[in-house]
Each structure stands twice: as C-alpha cells, then as structure tokens.
Design a protein around this motif. Structure first.
Motif, short mmCIF file in Angstrom:
data_model
loop_
_atom_site.label_atom_id
_atom_site.label_comp_id
_atom_site.label_asym_id
_atom_site.label_seq_id
_atom_site.Cartn_x
_atom_site.Cartn_y
_atom_site.Cartn_z
N SER A 153 -9.24 -25.83 -91.79
CA SER A 153 -10.00 -24.76 -91.15
C SER A 153 -11.45 -24.67 -91.58
O SER A 153 -12.28 -24.14 -90.83
CB SER A 153 -9.32 -23.40 -91.42
N SER A 154 -11.80 -25.17 -92.76
CA SER A 154 -13.17 -25.02 -93.27
C SER A 154 -14.20 -25.90 -92.54
O SER A 154 -15.30 -25.43 -92.25
CB SER A 154 -13.22 -25.30 -94.77
N PRO A 155 -13.90 -27.17 -92.23
CA PRO A 155 -14.92 -28.01 -91.59
C PRO A 155 -15.28 -27.49 -90.19
O PRO A 155 -14.38 -27.21 -89.39
CB PRO A 155 -14.24 -29.38 -91.50
N PRO A 156 -16.56 -27.35 -89.88
CA PRO A 156 -16.94 -26.88 -88.55
C PRO A 156 -16.66 -27.88 -87.44
O PRO A 156 -16.69 -27.51 -86.26
CB PRO A 156 -18.45 -26.63 -88.70
N ASN A 157 -16.39 -29.14 -87.79
CA ASN A 157 -16.16 -30.16 -86.76
C ASN A 157 -14.69 -30.44 -86.51
O ASN A 157 -14.35 -31.42 -85.84
CB ASN A 157 -16.87 -31.46 -87.14
N VAL A 158 -13.78 -29.60 -87.02
CA VAL A 158 -12.36 -29.85 -86.85
C VAL A 158 -11.84 -29.12 -85.61
O VAL A 158 -12.22 -27.98 -85.34
CB VAL A 158 -11.56 -29.43 -88.11
N ILE A 159 -10.99 -29.81 -84.85
CA ILE A 159 -10.33 -29.20 -83.70
C ILE A 159 -8.86 -29.64 -83.71
O ILE A 159 -8.53 -30.70 -84.22
CB ILE A 159 -10.99 -29.59 -82.36
N PRO A 160 -7.96 -28.82 -83.14
CA PRO A 160 -6.56 -29.24 -83.03
C PRO A 160 -6.46 -30.49 -82.14
O PRO A 160 -7.22 -30.67 -81.20
CB PRO A 160 -5.87 -28.03 -82.38
N ASN A 161 -5.47 -31.33 -82.45
CA ASN A 161 -5.33 -32.59 -81.70
C ASN A 161 -3.86 -32.86 -81.38
O ASN A 161 -3.40 -34.00 -81.44
CB ASN A 161 -5.94 -33.74 -82.50
N GLY A 162 -3.13 -31.79 -81.06
CA GLY A 162 -1.73 -31.98 -80.69
C GLY A 162 -0.80 -31.98 -81.90
O GLY A 162 -1.15 -31.52 -82.98
#
Length: 274
Positions: A243-252
């Motif tokens: 959750s901390s990195p601003p570039n992370v998104i869910p990927n399934g």
C-alpha cells in the motif's frame, strides 16, 4: 597488408563521463604521432552506447545524513556491512552470466539519496528485464552461497526471486514492458492477490556504489518518485509493500490451483560438516 578505413566509417566518442570494463591498450603510430588505443576496438565500441556514468550527489547525501542520522548508528553500520557483502556477491554472479541488472527499490533509493546503503533497510534489491532471465541464474547464485528462499510468479507474469546469504535477503524483481512503461509484480502469499508496480520508461547508466560498478536507471528521479513519491528525501521507517508505494495497483489474483507453483517458499537446510 594494412587495413584502410573507408570514408564512411566513423570513430564515435563519448561526450560525457563514461564507465568501461578494464581493457588492454596498444600503441599506434599515425603521422609520426603515437597514440594509445584499445587493443580490441570492437569490444570498446560496443560499450560506448551503454557507458554513460552518473555520479552520486554526495552534497545532497551529506545534507540528508546530517539531518536524519547521528554518530551512534551502530546497527545501521552493521547492516550496511552485511548488505555490501551480499550485493557484491550477487552482482558478481550476474556479471559473470552477462545479465544486465540495476539497483532497484530501496537499494536504488539508497544510492540516489544517501550514496550508501540505507541502514534501516531489510534487504538488497536488484531489477532486471524478464527477457534477460537465464536458467543458469539460480544454480549460479546457489554455487556462490546465495540460497533460493522465495520464487514467486511465473516467467510470463510477476516473476520474483529471493536469495539469502548470512541471513540477509537479496530480491531480484523482473520487469515487463507495457507500452511506454515498465512494471514488476508482487504476490501476497496469504491471499494469492497480485500487485503491479509501474515505472516510466528508463535507460540504464553506470555508477559507483559502495566501491563497485553497478547500473542504475538513468532517469533516477522519476524512477524513485514512482516508487516513493515526492517525499523520497524524507526518512521513513514504516513501509507496507502492498500500500505504501504510489505506483502500486491491484493486478488480479492467482488461481488457487496455481498457488503451489507461483508462491514457492523454500527452507534453508544447513548441513553440518563432518
């Protein structure tokens, strides 16, 4: 017979600072003037396009260290010493295999922000493109004393390897091209959820870090900001990889039947010497 250069052949040079492998030189006489040139010019010329060198910003690093650290940082210095050992060992293996890797995640931030390993880090991080993966990588690492402890994802999606040496972990994140971006994945072993960390496109440059020649993203600021945001120059000791990195998104999510394959955790077995 003396080989003559044709008029359409060009001699390329590096317009900025460059880093090259150690090479032999030979003396050449041209119009009664002696020059020292690389003994193997083709090898030299192939390095030029990938030779750009970035110097760490020691002035910025000194300011950061003066704000956030004191002279009693004994634990940090101990970690830096151990992390240097595993970084050198891992880099030696990948260099021997001819695999171009770079400093990634917290280790890239270490170089960019402090010109040294961050003392409160938990591991060492490398990045490499998935197409540069070699089946020789894991055996070569283990021959060098770096034992495989995690193997997450698969070659086609979110591949990640973790090795341990002297109780310290080296993570290798594999990057995938997608349009004008690159991304690496993460897997949650408790839920099977996948995550994607997206970076703007970058080239690779050489630098010197803790006494060794390694690669970093040439566009280091945008790389670091993608991973750590605009506050990268502030000391942070609490970090959640999901959750901390601003570039992370869910990927399934990995199908449950694939969990044994895509989330492998290995136990290190110490063999007693007889």
């Amino acid at each position: 017979m003396t080989k003559q250069w044709s008029h359409d052949q060009k001699l390329y040079g590096n317009r900025g600072e460059g880093a090259y492998d150690k090479m032999e030189f030979a003396e050449v006489k041209v119009d009664n003037v002696y020059f020292m040139v690389p003994k193997y010019p083709k090898k030299f010329l192939t390095q030029i396009q990938h030779s750009t060198f970035l110097e760490c910003n020691y002035e910025r690093a000194a300011k950061f260290v003066s704000r956030h650290y004191d002279d009693g940082d004994v634990v940090g210095e101990r970690f830096r010493s151990n992390a240097k050992d595993i970084l050198i060992a891992g880099a030696a293996v990948l260099d021997e295999l001819g695999i171009p890797f770079w400093l990634s995640s917290g280790t890239c931030l270490s170089w960019f922000r402090e010109c040294r390993i961050i003392g409160h880090s938990l591991d060492v991080d490398f990045g490499m493109k998935i197409e540069d993966y070699s089946v020789r990588l894991i055996p070569a690492m283990e021959m060098a004393g770096l034992m495989l402890v995690h193997q997450f994802g698969k070659r086609s999606d979110s591949y990640e390897l973790s090795f341990v040496k002297d109780q310290l972990k080296l993570d290798i994140f594999f990057f995938y091209e997608e349009g004008n971006t690159l991304w690496n994945g993460g897997s949650d072993t408790s839920t099977g959820e996948k995550y994607k960390y997206i970076f703007p496109w970058f080239d690779l440059c050489w630098t010197e870090f803790i006494g060794i020649k390694v690669r970093v993203p040439c566009q280091t600021l945008s790389y670091v900001e993608a991973n750590y945001g605009k506050s990268w120059n502030t000391k942070v000791t609490s970090w959640n990889w999901k959750s901390s990195p601003p570039n992370v998104i869910p990927n399934g999510q990995w199908p449950k039947e694939e969990w044994p394959e895509v989330m492998q955790v290995f136990e290190i077995i110490e063999v007693e010497e007889s």
